[in-house]
Scaffold this active site. Structure first.
Site, PDB file in Angstrom:
ATOM      1  N   PHE A 150       0.836  -1.208   0.000  1.00  0.00           N
ATOM      2  CA  PHE A 150       0.000   0.000   0.000  1.00  0.00           C
ATOM      3  C   PHE A 150       0.869   1.255   0.000  1.00  0.00           C
ATOM      4  O   PHE A 150       0.699   2.136   0.815  1.00  0.00           O
ATOM      5  CB  PHE A 150      -0.964   0.029   1.201  1.00  0.00           C
ATOM      6  CG  PHE A 150      -1.971  -1.079   1.186  1.00  0.00           C
ATOM      7  CD1 PHE A 150      -3.127  -0.961   0.427  1.00  0.00           C
ATOM      8  CD2 PHE A 150      -1.747  -2.238   1.908  1.00  0.00           C
ATOM      9  CE1 PHE A 150      -4.055  -1.995   0.403  1.00  0.00           C
ATOM     10  CE2 PHE A 150      -2.666  -3.278   1.886  1.00  0.00           C
ATOM     11  CZ  PHE A 150      -3.818  -3.156   1.134  1.00  0.00           C
ATOM     12  N   HIS A 151       1.817   1.273  -0.907  1.00  0.00           N
ATOM     13  CA  HIS A 151       2.642   2.461  -1.055  1.00  0.00           C
ATOM     14  C   HIS A 151       3.294   2.466  -2.439  1.00  0.00           C
ATOM     15  O   HIS A 151       3.255   1.459  -3.151  1.00  0.00           O
ATOM     16  CB  HIS A 151       3.717   2.539   0.052  1.00  0.00           C
ATOM     17  CG  HIS A 151       4.709   1.421   0.028  1.00  0.00           C
ATOM     18  ND1 HIS A 151       4.678   0.375   0.915  1.00  0.00           N
ATOM     19  CD2 HIS A 151       5.753   1.180  -0.787  1.00  0.00           C
ATOM     20  CE1 HIS A 151       5.671  -0.454   0.655  1.00  0.00           C
ATOM     21  NE2 HIS A 151       6.337   0.005  -0.381  1.00  0.00           N
TER      22      HIS A 151
END
Ligand code: TYD
Length: 137
Positions: free
Chosen positions: A48-49
């Site tokens: 999630f980045h």
């Protein structure tokens, strides 16, 4: 969206298999860091980045997992299930890793040291970042 998945050379004989990875020959960048994830719990999604300035190669050296790549306009899902496969992830690419098998070991080769400043951990910020970057061109 082009997904680059390497199939590394396998050296096999009657004893088994071996993969050797050499900087610049097999891996297109200087390897400054290696990290790996294991014992990942069921149903866990990681990542999630995106990174502003970091290239990585993901190798699931045992077991399997999936990687969702998102460049802001397109998404691709890549299954990693062979210890000789390497998924290249360039800058400016949102990623999520999930569906880890209980025995999965996901190893990451990275072009730089760990720097929290290089992370974009908010998806809307990621979209703004790449939009601004393409406006600057
Ligand atoms: P985290 O960024 O949450 O992993 P991911 O987003 O890829 O699932 O990292 C978990 C912890 O490990 C966090 O405390 C930061 C630390 N860490 C390092 O110290 N060095 C590293 O190279 C990485 C990737 C993480």
């Amino acid at each position: 969206m082009q997904v680059v998945k390497y199939a590394f050379q396998q050296h096999g004989d009657d004893r088994g298999m071996l993969v050797a990875l050499e900087e610049y020959y097999d891996i297109p960048f200087e390897i400054k860091r290696i990290y790996y994830m294991y014992d990942t719990k069921e149903e866990v999604h990681r990542g999630f980045h995106a990174h502003k300035n970091l290239e990585q190669i993901l190798i699931c050296i045992h077991g399997s997992c999936k990687v969702r790549l998102d460049n802001g306009t397109e998404q691709k899902i890549v299954l990693l299930e062979k210890p000789y496969e390497g998924l290249y992830i360039p800058n400016d690419m949102w990623r999520e890793m999930y569906d880890f098998s209980p025995d999965a070991v996901l190893m990451v080769l990275a072009s730089d040291y760990y720097r929290e400043e290089d992370y974009i951990r908010n998806y809307d910020e990621f979209l703004n970042f790449i939009r601004e970057k393409s406006n600057d061109r």
